[in-house]
Design a protein around this motif. Structure first.
Motif, mmCIF file in Angstrom:
data_model
loop_
_atom_site.group_PDB
_atom_site.id
_atom_site.type_symbol
_atom_site.label_atom_id
_atom_site.label_comp_id
_atom_site.label_asym_id
_atom_site.label_seq_id
_atom_site.Cartn_x
_atom_site.Cartn_y
_atom_site.Cartn_z
ATOM 1 N N TYR A 139 38.682 -24.926 -45.789
ATOM 2 C CA TYR A 139 37.751 -25.981 -45.437
ATOM 3 C C TYR A 139 36.487 -25.043 -44.816
ATOM 4 O O TYR A 139 35.354 -25.224 -44.756
ATOM 5 C CB TYR A 139 38.230 -27.279 -45.052
ATOM 6 N N GLY A 140 37.160 -24.537 -43.445
ATOM 7 C CA GLY A 140 36.263 -23.948 -42.508
ATOM 8 C C GLY A 140 35.533 -22.657 -42.979
ATOM 9 O O GLY A 140 34.611 -22.135 -41.982
ATOM 10 N N GLY A 141 36.048 -22.055 -44.169
ATOM 11 C CA GLY A 141 35.354 -20.812 -44.567
ATOM 12 C C GLY A 141 35.969 -19.794 -44.651
ATOM 13 O O GLY A 141 35.408 -18.644 -45.027
ATOM 14 N N TYR A 142 37.037 -19.638 -43.717
ATOM 15 C CA TYR A 142 37.855 -18.575 -43.540
ATOM 16 C C TYR A 142 38.528 -18.285 -45.115
ATOM 17 O O TYR A 142 38.823 -19.185 -45.700
ATOM 18 C CB TYR A 142 38.909 -18.621 -42.561
ATOM 19 N N LEU A 143 38.916 -16.788 -45.191
ATOM 20 C CA LEU A 143 39.790 -16.770 -46.390
ATOM 21 C C LEU A 143 41.007 -17.284 -46.279
ATOM 22 O O LEU A 143 41.863 -17.312 -45.336
ATOM 23 C CB LEU A 143 39.800 -15.200 -46.504
ATOM 24 N N ASP A 144 41.794 -17.815 -47.493
ATOM 25 C CA ASP A 144 42.889 -18.534 -47.476
ATOM 26 C C ASP A 144 43.850 -17.431 -47.976
ATOM 27 O O ASP A 144 43.747 -16.558 -48.486
ATOM 28 C CB ASP A 144 43.030 -19.730 -48.538
ATOM 29 N N ASN A 145 45.125 -17.881 -47.304
ATOM 30 C CA ASN A 145 46.229 -17.150 -47.705
ATOM 31 C C ASN A 145 47.670 -17.954 -48.327
ATOM 32 O O ASN A 145 47.497 -18.989 -47.875
ATOM 33 C CB ASN A 145 46.774 -16.245 -46.447
ATOM 34 N N ARG A 146 48.346 -17.334 -49.116
ATOM 35 C CA ARG A 146 49.383 -18.014 -49.576
ATOM 36 C C ARG A 146 50.795 -17.095 -49.432
ATOM 37 O O ARG A 146 50.406 -15.997 -49.480
ATOM 38 C CB ARG A 146 49.274 -18.514 -51.067
ATOM 39 N N SER A 147 51.836 -17.827 -49.500
ATOM 40 C CA SER A 147 53.170 -17.160 -49.627
ATOM 41 C C SER A 147 53.359 -16.457 -50.782
ATOM 42 O O SER A 147 52.999 -17.169 -51.870
ATOM 43 C CB SER A 147 54.223 -18.014 -49.185
ATOM 44 N N PHE A 148 53.967 -15.248 -51.138
ATOM 45 C CA PHE A 148 54.025 -14.655 -52.178
ATOM 46 C C PHE A 148 55.122 -13.442 -52.220
ATOM 47 O O PHE A 148 55.181 -12.937 -51.106
ATOM 48 C CB PHE A 148 52.593 -13.916 -52.615
ATOM 49 N N GLY A 149 55.683 -13.377 -53.215
ATOM 50 C CA GLY A 149 56.893 -12.575 -53.296
ATOM 51 C C GLY A 149 58.037 -12.586 -52.448
ATOM 52 O O GLY A 149 58.821 -11.694 -52.138
ATOM 53 N N GLY A 150 58.268 -13.941 -52.028
ATOM 54 C CA GLY A 150 59.605 -13.902 -51.107
ATOM 55 C C GLY A 150 59.624 -13.452 -49.690
ATOM 56 O O GLY A 150 60.472 -13.602 -48.963
ATOM 57 N N VAL A 151 58.253 -13.262 -49.222
ATOM 58 C CA VAL A 151 58.153 -12.737 -47.524
ATOM 59 C C VAL A 151 58.022 -13.929 -46.670
ATOM 60 O O VAL A 151 57.825 -15.220 -47.300
ATOM 61 C CB VAL A 151 56.913 -11.810 -47.606
ATOM 62 N N GLN A 152 58.149 -13.727 -45.622
ATOM 63 C CA GLN A 152 58.319 -14.788 -44.560
ATOM 64 C C GLN A 152 56.902 -15.147 -43.829
ATOM 65 O O GLN A 152 56.997 -15.946 -42.950
ATOM 66 C CB GLN A 152 59.356 -14.231 -43.746
ATOM 67 N N VAL A 153 55.796 -14.437 -44.274
ATOM 68 C CA VAL A 153 54.599 -14.842 -43.757
ATOM 69 C C VAL A 153 53.659 -15.005 -44.891
ATOM 70 O O VAL A 153 54.028 -14.876 -45.984
ATOM 71 C CB VAL A 153 54.246 -13.790 -43.009
ATOM 72 N N LYS A 154 52.535 -15.742 -44.825
ATOM 73 C CA LYS A 154 51.454 -15.925 -45.698
ATOM 74 C C LYS A 154 50.310 -14.664 -45.586
ATOM 75 O O LYS A 154 49.519 -14.581 -44.776
ATOM 76 C CB LYS A 154 50.721 -17.238 -45.575
#
Length: 331
Positions: A139-154
């Protein structure tokens, strides 16, 4: 027996490519104008390489057997692209991306090259944004990230379920800009038939015009093959049928070495073939990974009640659900 030489610079892992980049011989800007480069392939690798080389000042010829670079199979990479930007402040780092990539490659990757990949990952995202790739944003304009491939970070940057297509369109736009500036000559519907060697170095290609059938000779000071993978050497594959490794095979026939032929892309989210003669698997979007959880009832009586229609999945409390994949394969 000859050994493969990856030409990896010496020194500590974290400093190999950084030190090399700081000490390698450079080409003066006025000399770049005299050098020609051929790029075969116009997917994410080929289009980006051609556009970047042209922007640096080199004269580039780029070849594709498609009617447009937008037809490259890179559009199938829809799930996202990883980078160690740590936007979520969840502890991500270049080292974590390096380690996860090494682990995901079954510990067979060249560690120095993977570390360099992790180092430049953030710059690749910046380049894609500059090319106009519409990554998902918060919402604030920053690029979003999601979790992917079973790793522990987004750390996965994505554009809905169309990441590969949007990245390819961004690279295509950058390529077209250089075509319009006269720094890139784009050859549609041309297939590379052979690599031309001079004193053991690739100095050109023989190409066939797929419209007229004519054979053409093209020379350059260097040749870049960005022609995709070879998953279709296997009977069942998720790759397009024209991802057929012919360009790589022609390079091998001329003396190039094939390193790590076991590195073949597979997708664990495939839907199996439905008929005996089906030649391709059906690929579910990788964007589905990590966004859902799979469970079964812990109690046999609950499972039997669901089968008989006496209960629904919503009737099973959280403590009676067995997330067996997470239990068997913890991240």
């Amino acid at each position: 027996m000859k050994q493969l030489d990856g030409h990896i610079p010496p020194g500590p892992l974290k400093e190999k490519w950084t030190t090399y980049r700081s000490t390698m011989p450079l080409v003066a800007p006025n000399n770049k104008l005299r050098l020609d480069v051929i790029v075969v392939g116009t997917g994410l690798a080929g289009a980006s390489a051609a556009a970047s080389l042209a922007e640096l000042g080199y004269n580039v010829k780029v070849f594709t057997f498609h009617d447009s670079p937008r037809r490259a199979h890179s559009i199938a990479a829809q799930g996202g692209i990883n980078a160690a930007k740590n936007y979520k402040n969840d502890g991500d780092s270049v080292w974590r991306l390096f380690y996860d990539t090494i682990k995901g490659g079954d510990y067979r990757s060249r560690e120095a090259n993977v570390y360099r990949l992790a180092e430049v990952s953030a710059n690749i995202i910046d380049q894609a944004v500059a090319q106009g790739v519409p990554f998902a944003r918060e919402y604030g304009g920053y690029l979003d990230n999601r979790s992917f491939g079973g790793v522990q970070v987004k750390r996965t940057f994505y554009a809905r379920g169309q990441t590969g297509q949007q990245l390819l369109l961004g690279a295509y736009q950058a390529l077209c800009r250089q075509v319009a500036l006269g720094k890139v000559e784009l050859y549609h519907r041309h297939e590379m038939l052979d690599v031309v060697l001079v004193d053991g170095k690739a100095r050109g290609i023989i190409a066939r015009n797929l419209i007229t059938g004519e054979l053409e000779r093209h020379s350059a000071h260097a040749v870049v093959l960005a022609t995709g993978g070879y998953g279709n050497v296997f009977y069942l594959s998720t790759n397009a049928m024209n991802s057929n490794v012919t360009a790589a095979w022609r390079a091998v026939r001329r003396g190039a070495y094939m390193a790590n032929p076991c590195f073949t892309q597979i997708h664990p989210t495939c839907i199996p073939q439905s008929g005996e003669y089906q030649s391709k698997l059906t690929l579910m979007s990788e964007s589905l990974r990590n966004d859902g959880r799979v469970w079964v009832p812990k109690k046999v009586e609950d499972a039997e009640a669901i089968r008989k229609g006496l209960k629904t999945a919503l009737d099973i409390p959280e403590e009676d659900r067995d997330y067996y994949l997470e239990r068997m394969y913890p991240a």
